[in-house]
Enzyme design. Structure first.
Site, PDB file in Angstrom:
ATOM      1  N   TYR A 144     -64.712 -60.457  14.455  1.00 52.65           N
ATOM      2  CA  TYR A 144     -65.053 -59.403  13.491  1.00 52.65           C
ATOM      3  C   TYR A 144     -66.402 -58.822  13.888  1.00 52.65           C
ATOM      4  O   TYR A 144     -67.342 -59.560  14.165  1.00 52.65           O
ATOM      5  CB  TYR A 144     -65.127 -59.985  12.078  1.00 52.65           C
ATOM      6  CG  TYR A 144     -65.624 -59.025  11.007  1.00 52.65           C
ATOM      7  CD1 TYR A 144     -66.861 -59.226  10.386  1.00 52.65           C
ATOM      8  CD2 TYR A 144     -64.870 -57.926  10.611  1.00 52.65           C
ATOM      9  CE1 TYR A 144     -67.322 -58.361   9.402  1.00 52.65           C
ATOM     10  CE2 TYR A 144     -65.333 -57.049   9.630  1.00 52.65           C
ATOM     11  CZ  TYR A 144     -66.563 -57.268   9.029  1.00 52.65           C
ATOM     12  OH  TYR A 144     -67.021 -56.403   8.065  1.00 52.65           O
ATOM     13  N   ASP A 239     -71.784 -59.505  20.738  1.00 52.20           N
ATOM     14  CA  ASP A 239     -72.065 -59.364  19.310  1.00 52.20           C
ATOM     15  C   ASP A 239     -72.687 -60.687  18.848  1.00 52.20           C
ATOM     16  O   ASP A 239     -71.966 -61.645  18.551  1.00 52.20           O
ATOM     17  CB  ASP A 239     -70.782 -59.052  18.531  1.00 52.20           C
ATOM     18  CG  ASP A 239     -71.054 -58.959  17.038  1.00 52.20           C
ATOM     19  OD1 ASP A 239     -70.179 -58.445  16.307  1.00 52.20           O
ATOM     20  OD2 ASP A 239     -72.126 -59.415  16.593  1.00 52.20           O
ATOM     21  N   LYS A 267     -78.328 -60.397  10.564  1.00 46.23           N
ATOM     22  CA  LYS A 267     -78.532 -61.662   9.822  1.00 46.23           C
ATOM     23  C   LYS A 267     -79.942 -62.247  10.019  1.00 46.23           C
ATOM     24  O   LYS A 267     -80.911 -61.755   9.442  1.00 46.23           O
ATOM     25  CB  LYS A 267     -77.431 -62.648  10.192  1.00 46.23           C
ATOM     26  CG  LYS A 267     -76.019 -62.129   9.775  1.00 46.23           C
ATOM     27  CD  LYS A 267     -74.942 -63.120  10.042  1.00 46.23           C
ATOM     28  CE  LYS A 267     -73.565 -62.504   9.933  1.00 46.23           C
ATOM     29  NZ  LYS A 267     -73.043 -62.414   8.574  1.00 46.23           N
TER      30      LYS A 267
HETATM   31  P1  KE4 Z   1     -72.850 -56.799   8.497  1.00 46.32           P
HETATM   32  O1  KE4 Z   1     -72.478 -55.316   8.544  1.00 46.32           O
HETATM   33  O2  KE4 Z   1     -72.048 -57.545   7.454  1.00 46.32           O
HETATM   34  O3  KE4 Z   1     -74.338 -57.038   8.383  1.00 46.32           O
HETATM   35  O4  KE4 Z   1     -72.450 -57.433   9.905  1.00 46.32           O
HETATM   36  C1  KE4 Z   1     -71.146 -57.281  10.377  1.00 46.32           C
HETATM   37  C2  KE4 Z   1     -70.861 -58.393  11.384  1.00 46.32           C
HETATM   38  C3  KE4 Z   1     -70.893 -58.080  12.728  1.00 46.32           C
HETATM   39  N1  KE4 Z   1     -70.657 -59.030  13.669  1.00 46.32           N
HETATM   40  C4  KE4 Z   1     -70.387 -60.313  13.306  1.00 46.32           C
HETATM   41  C5  KE4 Z   1     -70.130 -61.332  14.371  1.00 46.32           C
HETATM   42  C6  KE4 Z   1     -70.343 -60.677  11.938  1.00 46.32           C
HETATM   43  O5  KE4 Z   1     -70.054 -61.963  11.592  1.00 46.32           O
HETATM   44  C7  KE4 Z   1     -70.587 -59.705  10.955  1.00 46.32           C
HETATM   45  C8  KE4 Z   1     -70.534 -60.015   9.469  1.00 46.32           C
HETATM   46  N2  KE4 Z   1     -70.245 -61.365   9.128  1.00 46.32           N
HETATM   47  C9  KE4 Z   1     -69.607 -61.574   7.851  1.00 46.32           C
HETATM   48  C10 KE4 Z   1     -69.288 -63.049   7.661  1.00 46.32           C
HETATM   49  N3  KE4 Z   1     -68.470 -63.596   8.652  1.00 46.32           N
HETATM   50  C11 KE4 Z   1     -70.450 -61.052   6.724  1.00 46.32           C
HETATM   51  C12 KE4 Z   1     -70.016 -61.512   5.361  1.00 46.32           C
HETATM   52  C13 KE4 Z   1     -69.335 -60.410   4.605  1.00 46.32           C
HETATM   53  O6  KE4 Z   1     -68.587 -59.629   5.213  1.00 46.32           O
HETATM   54  O7  KE4 Z   1     -69.580 -60.365   3.381  1.00 46.32           O
END
Ligand code: KE4
Length: 428
Positions: A144, A239, A267
């Site tokens: 993701y 990523d 993060k």
């Molecule tokens: P954000 O847009 O949520 O800050 O990041 C997206 C993203 C991009 N790349 C990786 C590898 C990620 O894990 C994420 C977002 N992670 C999720 C949890 N696995 C965020 C939690 C959520 O979606 O509420």
């Protein structure tokens, strides 16, 4: 047992916020419960509006590696706020965070701040396409990369067919240049390059996959991506939104010794405030506006409050490298507790771990990709989740997320969690 106040608040929230949440996983749909509404958190503990305290292994999905409300981080945020929260102008703080990131990750000679991981990935993809003047992107099933349209794609009928939308509202056209292959499959990777080689702008990969539960890379898989992208003039995008400053201070690329062309962060670099970033070598980053033709912008990008939180967080990690060993050890203790309970109660279990990241799967086959991850017993996970919450252990309400250990988790936390695992497994 979810308290009355959470129930009451959720009943109101679902009326005016889709699903009652501002991000889907928080809605507890996959575990069929009302989510506890959180009032506060400190260190390894999180407290809900009914006063229930939990040991937190979500850590806001990764940022809270130092634990919640770290006093030095909070102090820096307060001080930054008193000087003004955002100016929409260059500041010394964004330069300082950029210097720390570039100092920690040698492949990153220049970096641009944005406000989320999604925004960073979306920008990195546009940059890769602008730099190579190609359109196709290869991603992997189970990874993701945030919710930008082009990446909400799933494999078509076969690995070689163009992507199909993985969300309503994404036009087929937006994903026709997104190819999807199986994670850790060198064969599929080679087949895609044989078929599309010169059309591929970039391969984007989670070098440690945290969105299908925790799945570790086969080193030869990462090495093959590096080799094939170089051979075909494509870029390799790591990523590292989860793995960056988590797996090591120089991320998964430092841990595995593989140098990508572009790295995406999120993060941890925000220390609990909204920050994403993307970076790489100068010849690529110089393509970014205002220097080059690839446009990207953001009102709150690099705002001083978020920068202050990120700077202090990374400074603490940089100046106390033993933190990584400590949180790895605690995660290992937890891994042992899972294995012991699985053996004691005859539960089919696989645990993947890298440092402070843990993935727990109710299956007896190794979990190396999405296909093997989805074989986990989701009903058993639901029951495990509820028993753990009952015992005051707050883990992700989904089989397809990771367990995040923080520097604030102490031996007492591990002991209590191990007992909760034994209790939960005894009931499975
Ligand atoms: P954000 O847009 O949520 O800050 O990041 C997206 C993203 C991009 N790349 C990786 C590898 C990620 O894990 C994420 C977002 N992670 C999720 C949890 N696995 C965020 C939690 C959520 O979606 O509420």
């Amino acid at each position: 047992m979810i308290g009355a106040r959470s129930e009451e608040l959720f009943k109101k929230s679902v009326e005016i916020i889709p699903g009652g949440v501002n991000s889907p996983v928080r809605a507890y749909k996959s575990v069929g419960m009302t989510p506890p509404f959180i009032k506060s958190a400190k260190g390894s503990k999180i407290i809900d509006v009914d006063g229930n305290e939990y040991i937190d292994y979500v850590g806001s999905w990764g940022p809270m590696i130092l634990g919640h409300a770290h006093p030095e981080v909070v102090e820096e945020i307060k001080k930054a706020c008193e000087d003004g929260t955002t100016f929409g102008a260059p500041t010394e703080k964004e330069l300082k965070l950029a210097e720390i990131i570039c100092g920690a990750v040698p492949s990153v000679e220049m970096v641009r701040m944005v406000s989320s991981g999604t925004e960073a990935v979306m920008s990195a993809i546009r940059l890769a396409r602008g730099f190579t003047r190609r359109d196709k992107i290869l991603k992997f099933e189970g990874c993701y990369h945030g919710h930008s349209d082009g990446l909400l794609a799933k494999a078509g009928s076969g690995a070689l067919t163009t992507g199909v939308p993985d969300s309503a509202g994404v036009p087929a056209d937006y994903v026709k240049n997104t190819i999807t292959a199986a994670y850790n499959s060198c064969d599929e990777l080679e087949e895609v390059f044989k078929h599309y080689g010169r059309d591929i702008a970039a391969v984007i990969v989670e070098p440690v996959a945290g969105n299908m539960g925790l799945v570790l890379p086969k080193v030869e898989f990462l090495e093959s991506i590096r080799k094939l992208t170089i051979e075909h003039g494509a870029l390799m995008i790591f990523d590292e939104v989860i793995s960056g400053f988590r797996v090591s201070f120089s991320g998964a690329q430092g841990y595995y010794g593989i140098t990508p062309d572009i790295t995406v962060f999120g993060k941890i670099i925000g220390g609990g405030m909204p920050v994403g970033a993307y970076g790489g070598r100068k010849e690529i980053m110089d393509m970014i506006s205002p220097n080059g033709p690839v446009y990207q912008a953001g009102t709150l990008s690099g705002n001083p409050v978020a920068m202050a939180a990120g700077i202090k967080t990374l400074e603490i990690l940089r100046d106390n490298p033993e933190i990584y060993e400590d949180i790895g050890k605690r995660a290992q203790e937890l891994e042992m507790a899972f294995m012991k309970a699985a053996q004691k109660y005859g539960i089919a279990l696989k645990v993947n771990r890298l440092g402070s990241l843990l993935g727990v799967f109710f299956t007896d086959a190794d979990v190396v990709d999405l296909k093997s991850a989805v074989k986990s017993d989701l009903e058993r996970f639901k029951r495990y989740f509820k028993y753990m919450l009952e015992k005051g252990i707050y883990i992700a309400p989904s089989q397809f997320e990771a367990v995040f250990m923080s520097f604030a988790h102490d031996e007492a936390d591990i002991d209590k969690t191990s007992k909760a695992v034994d209790y939960a497994f005894s009931k499975l």
